[in-house]
Each structure stands twice: as C-alpha cells, then as structure tokens.
Design a protein around this motif. Sequence first.
Motif, mmCIF file in Angstrom:
data_model
loop_
_atom_site.group_PDB
_atom_site.id
_atom_site.type_symbol
_atom_site.label_atom_id
_atom_site.label_comp_id
_atom_site.label_asym_id
_atom_site.label_seq_id
_atom_site.Cartn_x
_atom_site.Cartn_y
_atom_site.Cartn_z
ATOM 1 N N UNK A 115 8.797 51.507 -100.386
ATOM 2 C CA UNK A 115 9.769 52.062 -101.313
ATOM 3 C C UNK A 115 9.137 52.171 -102.694
ATOM 4 N N UNK A 116 9.527 53.208 -103.418
ATOM 5 C CA UNK A 116 8.964 53.403 -104.748
ATOM 6 C C UNK A 116 9.738 52.578 -105.774
ATOM 7 N N UNK A 117 9.021 51.778 -106.547
ATOM 8 C CA UNK A 117 9.580 51.008 -107.648
ATOM 9 C C UNK A 117 8.729 51.274 -108.887
ATOM 10 N N UNK A 118 9.200 50.758 -110.004
ATOM 11 C CA UNK A 118 8.463 50.931 -111.254
ATOM 12 C C UNK A 118 8.385 49.608 -111.996
ATOM 13 N N UNK A 119 7.217 49.318 -112.511
ATOM 14 C CA UNK A 119 7.048 48.211 -113.449
ATOM 15 C C UNK A 119 7.332 48.773 -114.836
ATOM 16 N N UNK A 120 8.289 48.171 -115.519
ATOM 17 C CA UNK A 120 8.767 48.704 -116.791
ATOM 18 C C UNK A 120 8.406 47.758 -117.928
ATOM 19 N N UNK B 244 12.525 44.394 -122.499
ATOM 20 C CA UNK B 244 13.829 44.399 -123.166
ATOM 21 C C UNK B 244 14.561 45.723 -123.006
ATOM 22 N N UNK B 245 13.829 46.807 -122.694
ATOM 23 C CA UNK B 245 14.444 48.126 -122.543
ATOM 24 C C UNK B 245 14.547 48.555 -121.083
ATOM 25 N N UNK B 246 14.408 47.615 -120.156
ATOM 26 C CA UNK B 246 14.349 47.955 -118.735
ATOM 27 C C UNK B 246 15.713 48.137 -118.089
ATOM 28 N N UNK B 247 16.805 47.861 -118.800
ATOM 29 C CA UNK B 247 18.132 47.959 -118.191
ATOM 30 C C UNK B 247 18.510 46.681 -117.472
ATOM 31 N N UNK C 74 5.882 42.866 -117.507
ATOM 32 C CA UNK C 74 6.838 43.925 -117.166
ATOM 33 C C UNK C 74 7.819 43.433 -116.106
ATOM 34 N N UNK C 75 8.917 44.148 -115.939
ATOM 35 C CA UNK C 75 9.884 43.834 -114.893
ATOM 36 C C UNK C 75 9.996 45.024 -113.962
ATOM 37 N N UNK C 76 10.417 44.762 -112.732
ATOM 38 C CA UNK C 76 10.452 45.812 -111.718
ATOM 39 C C UNK C 76 11.849 46.394 -111.565
ATOM 40 N N UNK C 77 11.902 47.717 -111.455
ATOM 41 C CA UNK C 77 13.155 48.414 -111.203
ATOM 42 C C UNK C 77 12.937 49.447 -110.103
ATOM 43 N N UNK C 78 13.920 49.634 -109.215
ATOM 44 C CA UNK C 78 13.771 50.625 -108.141
ATOM 45 C C UNK C 78 13.911 52.050 -108.655
ATOM 46 N N UNK C 79 13.496 52.987 -107.843
ATOM 47 C CA UNK C 79 13.620 54.396 -108.169
ATOM 48 C C UNK C 79 15.089 54.718 -108.458
ATOM 49 N N UNK C 80 15.331 55.419 -109.551
ATOM 50 C CA UNK C 80 16.691 55.780 -109.936
ATOM 51 C C UNK C 80 17.361 54.785 -110.861
#
Length: 267
Positions: free
Chosen positions: A16-21, A25-28, A198-204
């Motif tokens: 699955x595609x995720x993103x390191x952001x 503090x701005x990662x949601x 960084x913190x991880x967030x999923x696609x979308x």
Amino acid sequence: MKRKQWQGWGAGEQAQQHYLVEPRALAGGGDLRHVSEFLRASGWRDKSKAGGPLAMESPDRAVRITYDPFVLPGGWTIRGAASGHQEQWWAVLGRQTPVEIVAGLTDALTRPRSAHAPNVWAPLREQGWDRPPNAEHVTATSPDGSAWMQFHQGPDGEAMWWSGSKDKQGNGWTAQFAPSTPMHLVEAFSTALASPEPVMRPLGRVPHSAQIRTTSVSVLPSQLSAWQQARITAARAATWARNAARSSRPRTTARPHANAGGARTYR
C-alpha cells in the motif's frame, strides 16, 4: 517527491502507498488508535460509547482523555483530578493535532514521573528552535516557522502554555494547557512536537500544504501491523514491570498477629 520501496515483502500481500510527512506538526490528525491502543495496553479503561466520542480513563480514575469530532471546534480534552499537592488540571488539543504529538503527552501519563526537574524549552532548543529575547511572551518557534510553543503570563499573574502549528494557508491546530498542568507532561508534549522524525500517513490522508515534504513509501499491511503491535507490546511490558515492582515491595505496616501470651480460643 522522493519514492522509497521497503524490502522483505511477504508472498501474497499487496503493498500500500503511504507517505512520510515532515514537519510532523503539519501532518494532520492521523489514526486515533495510535493513542488509544497504547493506553488500553497500559491498563486504561475504554469508556467510549458506541458511535460516540473516544473516552479513556486511567486505572486510578484520576485522568480522563476524550476525543470528540462531533462538536466544534472538537479535538482532544485531557482532564486530571486534584490529588495531594496537585491541583485539578486540563489540556485541550485541536482535532488536527497529529496523534504522534498527542501521544507524547498521553504516553507520559502511563509512566512514573522522572526525578529530574522538567524543562519544557530544552527539547526545542536541542532542535534549533528560535527564542527571540525581547518577545512580549516567552516563545519558541520552529526553524521553518510553522510551529510554536509559548509561555503566556496574564496581567493577573496566571501563567498558561500555548502551542500549535499553522501553514501559510491557515490550516493547523492549537493546544492549551492549564496553569496547573504538571510540567513533566508539558515537557513530554514539547519533546514530541520538536521531534525531527517524520510521521506516516496513508494515501489520501496527506494534507494539501506547500510547506510539507513527503516521501512516498510502499508498505505491506503486515509491516504496519507489526509496527503497531511493537508499540502495544512495549506498553504491556512496561505495565507488567511496574505492577511486578509494586507487588514485590515490602509491607510498611505490621501484619495482624496473635498475642504472645498464648493461642486464642474461638467459640
């Protein structure tokens, strides 16, 4: 945008595609279970009602944590009862506060307090945050200017900590702490806030902001599960160790015993 592929994929799993952001503090907001599952593994009670806001209560019932997305402005509320020399206290964090930063504070509630005097500014200073010497209120700002921590003292002498993060489009969150909030908890929050990781967030689930940097990563469901389980296992182990230490302490009161003069006769 950079792209990275994780090694060690198992057969039959779809990545699955995720993103390191970053900055974090701005990662949601993120997944609430990052906070709640750790607390549950640490012996906290889940007081949530079906379809209602998240509600967790400490084992001694002294602290209650809620997350309510159904009201405005919504977000996290943490309340601590008065105990001994500690006054009643609270902390309020906006709904877009990243769960990894919220967990900095809530994880600290499950651990014994350090013997060292807390220093809220130290983690910020270590990460190069700026503290203008002549500001009206003592304030530290992140190197990119997107996050801040402020010590605000009113005309009546009452002090309060205020923090938050905001991008140039105005998206972000704020957090406030009561004057009576234990300083070691505010320090734990500032440590998580200033972390360069960084913190991880999923696609979308990545916020639309020109101020964030993302690294695309392909992650297997089993990897996500293993990372989450490692955090839960650590919480359970720490809780077990604390409970074992308490049970092994010698008693400070004498046990009831029979009079030395002889055995008691029961009728």
